[in-house]
Write a protein that holds these residues in place. Structure first.
Motif, PDB file in Angstrom:
ATOM      1  N   THR A  97       0.831  -1.198   0.000  1.00  0.00           N
ATOM      2  CA  THR A  97       0.000   0.000   0.000  1.00  0.00           C
ATOM      3  C   THR A  97       0.867   1.251   0.000  1.00  0.00           C
ATOM      4  O   THR A  97       1.875   1.316   0.717  1.00  0.00           O
ATOM      5  CB  THR A  97      -0.911   0.014   1.249  1.00  0.00           C
ATOM      6  OG1 THR A  97      -1.647  -1.195   1.298  1.00  0.00           O
ATOM      7  CG2 THR A  97      -1.853   1.206   1.220  1.00  0.00           C
ATOM      8  N   ALA A  98       0.463   2.247  -0.789  1.00  0.00           N
ATOM      9  CA  ALA A  98       1.122   3.553  -0.753  1.00  0.00           C
ATOM     10  C   ALA A  98       0.525   4.340   0.400  1.00  0.00           C
ATOM     11  O   ALA A  98      -0.616   4.788   0.347  1.00  0.00           O
ATOM     12  CB  ALA A  98       0.921   4.294  -2.068  1.00  0.00           C
ATOM     13  N   PRO A 135       0.221   7.392   3.395  1.00  0.00           N
ATOM     14  CA  PRO A 135       0.533   8.815   3.603  1.00  0.00           C
ATOM     15  C   PRO A 135       1.872   8.946   4.325  1.00  0.00           C
ATOM     16  O   PRO A 135       2.219   8.121   5.166  1.00  0.00           O
ATOM     17  CB  PRO A 135      -0.613   9.304   4.485  1.00  0.00           C
ATOM     18  CG  PRO A 135      -1.715   8.311   4.305  1.00  0.00           C
ATOM     19  CD  PRO A 135      -1.047   6.998   4.037  1.00  0.00           C
ATOM     20  N   ARG A 175       2.551   7.855  -0.355  1.00  0.00           N
ATOM     21  CA  ARG A 175       1.750   8.788  -1.148  1.00  0.00           C
ATOM     22  C   ARG A 175       2.498  10.110  -1.202  1.00  0.00           C
ATOM     23  O   ARG A 175       2.935  10.624  -0.173  1.00  0.00           O
ATOM     24  CB  ARG A 175       0.381   8.978  -0.479  1.00  0.00           C
ATOM     25  CG  ARG A 175      -0.627   9.705  -1.349  1.00  0.00           C
ATOM     26  CD  ARG A 175      -1.974   9.769  -0.628  1.00  0.00           C
ATOM     27  NE  ARG A 175      -1.900  10.663   0.531  1.00  0.00           N
ATOM     28  CZ  ARG A 175      -2.831  10.738   1.466  1.00  0.00           C
ATOM     29  NH1 ARG A 175      -3.887   9.924   1.419  1.00  0.00           N
ATOM     30  NH2 ARG A 175      -2.720  11.579   2.470  1.00  0.00           N
ATOM     31  N   HIS A 176       2.658  10.675  -2.382  1.00  0.00           N
ATOM     32  CA  HIS A 176       3.501  11.844  -2.562  1.00  0.00           C
ATOM     33  C   HIS A 176       2.731  13.161  -2.443  1.00  0.00           C
ATOM     34  O   HIS A 176       3.305  14.230  -2.681  1.00  0.00           O
ATOM     35  CB  HIS A 176       4.217  11.768  -3.910  1.00  0.00           C
ATOM     36  CG  HIS A 176       5.027  10.522  -4.077  1.00  0.00           C
ATOM     37  ND1 HIS A 176       6.090  10.219  -3.252  1.00  0.00           N
ATOM     38  CD2 HIS A 176       4.908   9.481  -4.938  1.00  0.00           C
ATOM     39  CE1 HIS A 176       6.598   9.048  -3.614  1.00  0.00           C
ATOM     40  NE2 HIS A 176       5.899   8.579  -4.627  1.00  0.00           N
ATOM     41  N   THR A 177       1.467  13.109  -2.090  1.00  0.00           N
ATOM     42  CA  THR A 177       0.679  14.307  -1.838  1.00  0.00           C
ATOM     43  C   THR A 177       0.164  14.267  -0.404  1.00  0.00           C
ATOM     44  O   THR A 177       0.097  13.208   0.219  1.00  0.00           O
ATOM     45  CB  THR A 177      -0.514  14.389  -2.804  1.00  0.00           C
ATOM     46  OG1 THR A 177      -1.332  13.211  -2.643  1.00  0.00           O
ATOM     47  CG2 THR A 177      -0.046  14.468  -4.252  1.00  0.00           C
ATOM     48  N   TYR A 237      -5.698  10.960   6.452  1.00  0.00           N
ATOM     49  CA  TYR A 237      -6.731  10.267   5.682  1.00  0.00           C
ATOM     50  C   TYR A 237      -7.959  11.124   5.450  1.00  0.00           C
ATOM     51  O   TYR A 237      -9.056  10.609   5.262  1.00  0.00           O
ATOM     52  CB  TYR A 237      -7.108   8.965   6.411  1.00  0.00           C
ATOM     53  CG  TYR A 237      -6.022   7.920   6.290  1.00  0.00           C
ATOM     54  CD1 TYR A 237      -5.912   7.139   5.142  1.00  0.00           C
ATOM     55  CD2 TYR A 237      -5.077   7.762   7.301  1.00  0.00           C
ATOM     56  CE1 TYR A 237      -4.900   6.192   5.021  1.00  0.00           C
ATOM     57  CE2 TYR A 237      -4.066   6.816   7.182  1.00  0.00           C
ATOM     58  CZ  TYR A 237      -3.980   6.040   6.045  1.00  0.00           C
ATOM     59  OH  TYR A 237      -2.973   5.116   5.923  1.00  0.00           O
TER      60      TYR A 237
END
Length: 332
Positions: A88-89, A91, A161-163, A327
């Motif tokens: 999973t990517a 946060p 996650r890159h954002t 999230y």
């Protein structure tokens, strides 16, 4: 001289800070050998140390990676990831450790960072930024900004996650998190979803009432703060001014547009009032802000929850803030 017995703390907290004081020398921040020793030390991950620091959750995988900073220096990053989220990517939460920009290390924060990764279900990136006096301000800021921009890029890998990055840290690390949020707001290079500032140092003028009131407090004294700042800024003519937002983020001319911010302060801490003032200033600028002041505890209490009555509650608040904002469905 004020002793730990003079402060309104629970008995186990008094006993802990008394033992810690005995292990330190009065010149520990001024002597090169003592700085090196302090940087190298961290509490072992076994009882009785974990009774005080809390354990590293068994469900967290710890690894090491690195990125190349703007001057091509290799900056190490210690990572924490839930073992059951390998595909999973997640946060990303960047953690900047405390220590007055002079001491501290990433391994000493394994319990906190592991706890956050496990309970908030995030990938924690614990940044080993360069320390003073070898590396004066704003080198630590540059390393932490570069770390955030690296985390926001594909270069940091497919596992995060890159954002919607999170920024967090304690004491000097809280200062760095606040500064990085302002730099990224103004200069771009990373989308920050939230920040969490744990007893942050945000005003290098040291003019708040609590600095005088708690000048000889347990864990962190006014003399410590003077020594840290002298190492961090130096006495060269080109040293950053105390009011420069890269040193004192509370003195930025504009605080609007910053991400939702949690500020946690300790009541028996010289930094208490500046953290509270930053929370007030953020709210006045329209920033979603939560501030909690924890009573009867000194600076640094999040690192020794087993020696306090409120350490667990503070960690739970921190986890909830990270989880809820990492999230947030508005991030997509």
């Amino acid at each position: 001289m004020t002793t730990s017995d003079s402060w309104d703390m629970p008995l186990r907290t008094k006993l802990f800070v008394r033992a810690l004081a005995r292990s330190r020398g009065s010149d520990r921040l001024l002597v090169e050998d003592e700085i090196a020793r302090s940087r190298a030390w961290f509490a072992p991950s076994r009882p009785p140390y974990t009774w005080v620091t809390g354990p590293v959750p068994a469900g967290v995988e710890i690894a090491d990676t690195a990125f190349e900073a703007r001057d091509r220096h290799r900056v190490e990053v210690r990572t924490y990831r839930p073992r059951d989220a390998e595909e999973t990517a997640l946060p990303a939460l960047l953690w900047f450790h405390g220590g007055g920009w002079v001491v501290g290390n990433t391994r000493g924060y394994d319990p906190i960072c592991g706890w956050l990764a496990d309970r908030a279900r995030v990938m924690v990136l614990n940044v080993d930024y360069r320390l003073a006096p070898e590396h004066r301000a704003p080198q630590a800021v540059h390393d932490c900004v570069d770390a955030a921009r690296w985390a926001a890029s594909e270069a940091s890998g497919a596992g995060i996650r890159h954002t919607g990055l999170g920024l967090a840290g304690d004491s000097a690390g809280g200062n760095l998190a606040a500064v990085v949020a302002q730099v990224l707001r103004d200069g771009g290079g990373g989308e920050v979803a939230y920040e969490a500032l744990v007893y942050p140092a945000v005003d290098a003028t040291m003019s708040s009432e609590s600095v005088a009131l708690h000048a000889e407090a347990p864990i962190l004294t006014r003399a410590d703060m003077d020594a840290f700042l002298a190492h961090y800024l130096g006495d060269e003519q080109d040293a950053l001014d105390l009011l420069d937002p890269l040193v004192s983020p509370i003195h930025a001319t504009d605080l609007s547009g910053l991400p939702p911010t949690l500020v946690q302060t300790a009541d028996l801490d010289p930094l208490r009032d500046e953290g509270a003032a930053y929370a007030v200033a953020l709210r006045a600028a329209g920033v979603e802000t939560r501030h909690t002041n924890y009573e009867r505890v000194p600076h640094g209490f999040l690192s020794f929850p087993g020696a306090t009555r409120v350490g667990r509650a503070a960690r739970e608040e921190l986890v909830a803030w990270v989880r809820d904002h990492a999230y947030d469905t508005r991030l997509g």
